[in-house]
Scaffold this active site. Structure first.
Site, PDB file in Angstrom:
ATOM      1  N   ASP A  28       3.419  -5.065   2.582  1.00  0.00           N
ATOM      2  CA  ASP A  28       2.149  -4.500   3.041  1.00  0.00           C
ATOM      3  C   ASP A  28       2.254  -2.996   3.314  1.00  0.00           C
ATOM      4  OD1 ASP A  28      -0.541  -4.761   3.479  1.00  0.00           O
ATOM      5  OD2 ASP A  28      -0.401  -5.843   5.376  1.00  0.00           O
ATOM      6  N   HIS A  81       0.874  -1.180   0.000  1.00  0.00           N
ATOM      7  CA  HIS A  81       0.000   0.000   0.000  1.00  0.00           C
ATOM      8  C   HIS A  81       0.905   1.222   0.000  1.00  0.00           C
ATOM      9  CE1 HIS A  81      -3.499  -2.552   1.155  1.00  0.00           C
ATOM     10  NE2 HIS A  81      -2.545  -3.273   1.740  1.00  0.00           N
ATOM     11  N   GLU A 125      -7.081 -12.537   6.157  1.00  0.00           N
ATOM     12  CA  GLU A 125      -6.068 -11.925   7.034  1.00  0.00           C
ATOM     13  C   GLU A 125      -6.618 -12.041   8.465  1.00  0.00           C
ATOM     14  OE1 GLU A 125      -5.558  -7.672   6.571  1.00  0.00           O
ATOM     15  OE2 GLU A 125      -3.643  -7.650   7.634  1.00  0.00           O
TER      16      GLU A 125
HETATM   17  N1  HPA Z   1      -5.133  -5.072   5.553  1.00  0.00           N
HETATM   18  C1  HPA Z   1      -6.246  -4.431   5.159  1.00  0.00           C
HETATM   19  N2  HPA Z   1      -6.252  -3.187   4.719  1.00  0.00           N
HETATM   20  C2  HPA Z   1      -5.103  -2.523   4.663  1.00  0.00           C
HETATM   21  C3  HPA Z   1      -3.915  -3.126   5.065  1.00  0.00           C
HETATM   22  C4  HPA Z   1      -3.951  -4.470   5.522  1.00  0.00           C
HETATM   23  O1  HPA Z   1      -2.933  -5.079   5.908  1.00  0.00           O
HETATM   24  N3  HPA Z   1      -2.958  -2.183   4.890  1.00  0.00           N
HETATM   25  C5  HPA Z   1      -3.528  -1.083   4.395  1.00  0.00           C
HETATM   26  N4  HPA Z   1      -4.840  -1.276   4.252  1.00  0.00           N
HETATM   27 ZN    ZN Z   2      -2.553  -5.114   2.647  1.00  0.00          ZN
END
Ligand code: HPA
Ligand code: ZN
Length: 333
Positions: free
Chosen positions: A273, A11, A195
């Site tokens: 990430d 991101h 996740e």
């Molecule tokens: N998970 C979900 N949304 C997100 C993440 C993540 O790790 N990082 C930035 N937005």
């Molecule tokens: Zn992510």
């Protein structure tokens, strides 16, 4: 020389380092609720995904102009290049900026400027994927896709859509319509799933959204039939080990399921990430799993190879082959 790799789960807003955040705050006259970078870093203590997201969205207040987005992406690409990243498929969160009055044109022009010169300046090829915030409405996602139309490939840099933000309680099916519209526009589709959310969200992302890669996907390990399917269909998973520790998806890195997932035959990749928040960039994640999980050089080579196999390089198979050849020729010291 670091192992060549592609970064597939990154991101761009999560690459905002405290130093750059304060520099942009000063440039834009934004007051941050932290005295200095040290105090800000002390706040990087997360109980779960939501506690991270609160800080992540808050700090975006410093990103206002085209230059800000260009500087952010340029800083990331320099760091990524230094850690062996040869190709990056970069996420951004347009709704988080539109909500603050920063237009799609500003965000994409700024990011696009850094991406356009990335190959020449950093030796990193790039693509851009816009993510819908799953805790916003399906209607908002559709409006965001509409606003992005002038910036879609092949005219613009956006080649795909993703789904991120707070997972639990926001199943993929909510976004069936917008993913259908994205597919009709020729966009690639990925989605965060598994996740914090259950394995059923992974199945739903595949069946209902047509997701071609699953971001994270860690919790597939709770469903053996799903693992069989992911192996059989060669569905790539973009794992982010340091993120999983910092957001408490796993207790400690030594207990990360990555070795089991590789043994099961899953097409795993290792990514960063939100590296400014989670303690490291792509190469740092590779080093962390090598040290904590004792992965062999051949396992690391497999992860690097997988990253190019899983990347959206179908428009340039020659490039993919060149990158994979670099991985095969890499000599571990
Ligand atoms: N998970 C979900 N949304 C997100 C993440 C993540 O790790 N990082 C930035 N937005
Ligand atoms: Zn992510």
């Amino acid at each position: 020389m670091p192992l060549p790799k592609a970064e597939l789960h990154l991101h761009i807003e999560g690459t905002l380092e405290p130093e750059l955040a304060f520099a942009l705050a000063a440039r834009n006259g934004v007051t941050l609720p932290y005295a200095d970078t040290e105090e800000l870093r002390k706040a990087y203590e997360f109980a779960d995904l939501q506690s991270f997201l609160n800080l992540y969205y808050g700090l975006m207040a410093v990103l206002r102009t085209e230059d800000d987005f260009a500087d952010l992406a340029d800083a990331y690409l320099a760091r990524a290049a230094a850690q062996g990243v040869r190709h990056a498929e970069i996420f951004f969160d347009p709704q988080a900026h539109l909500a603050r009055g920063v237009g799609m044109g500003t965000v994409v022009a700024g990011l696009g400027r850094a991406l356009d010169r990335s190959e020449a300046v950093h030796g990193v090829s790039t693509q851009l994927i816009m993510c819908f915030l799953r805790d916003e409405s399906a209607g908002s996602a559709m409006e965001t896709l509409e606003a992005a139309k002038p910036y879609l490939a092949p005219r613009g840099p956006i080649i795909g859509v993703g789904l991120d933000s707070a997972e639990v309680g926001h199943p993929p099916a909510k976004f069936a319509e917008v993913y259908g519209a994205a597919a009709a526009l020729g966009l690639r589709r990925v989605a965060h799933a598994g996740e914090e959310g259950p394995p059923a969200y992974i199945t739903e992302a595949l069946d209902v959204l047509g997701a071609e890669r699953i971001d994270h996907g860690l919790r597939c390990m709770e469903d053996p039939e799903l693992v069989d399917r992911l192996v059989r269909d060669r569905v790539p998973l973009t794992l982010c080990p340091l993120s999983n520790v910092r957001l408490r998806a796993v207790d400690v890195l030594a207990e990360h399921p990555l070795p089991k997932m590789l043994d099961a035959g899953l097409l795993c990749t290792v990514n960063s990430d939100d590296p400014a928040y989670f303690g490291g960039y792509a190469g740092d994640n590779f080093r962390a799993v090598r040290e904590a999980l004792g992965l062999s050089p051949e396992r690391l080579r497999e992860l690097a190879r997988n990253s190019f196999v899983a990347s959206f390089l179908e428009h340039d198979e020659e490039r993919r082959a060149r990158y994979i050849a670099e991985v095969e020729a890499y000599e571990f010291r």
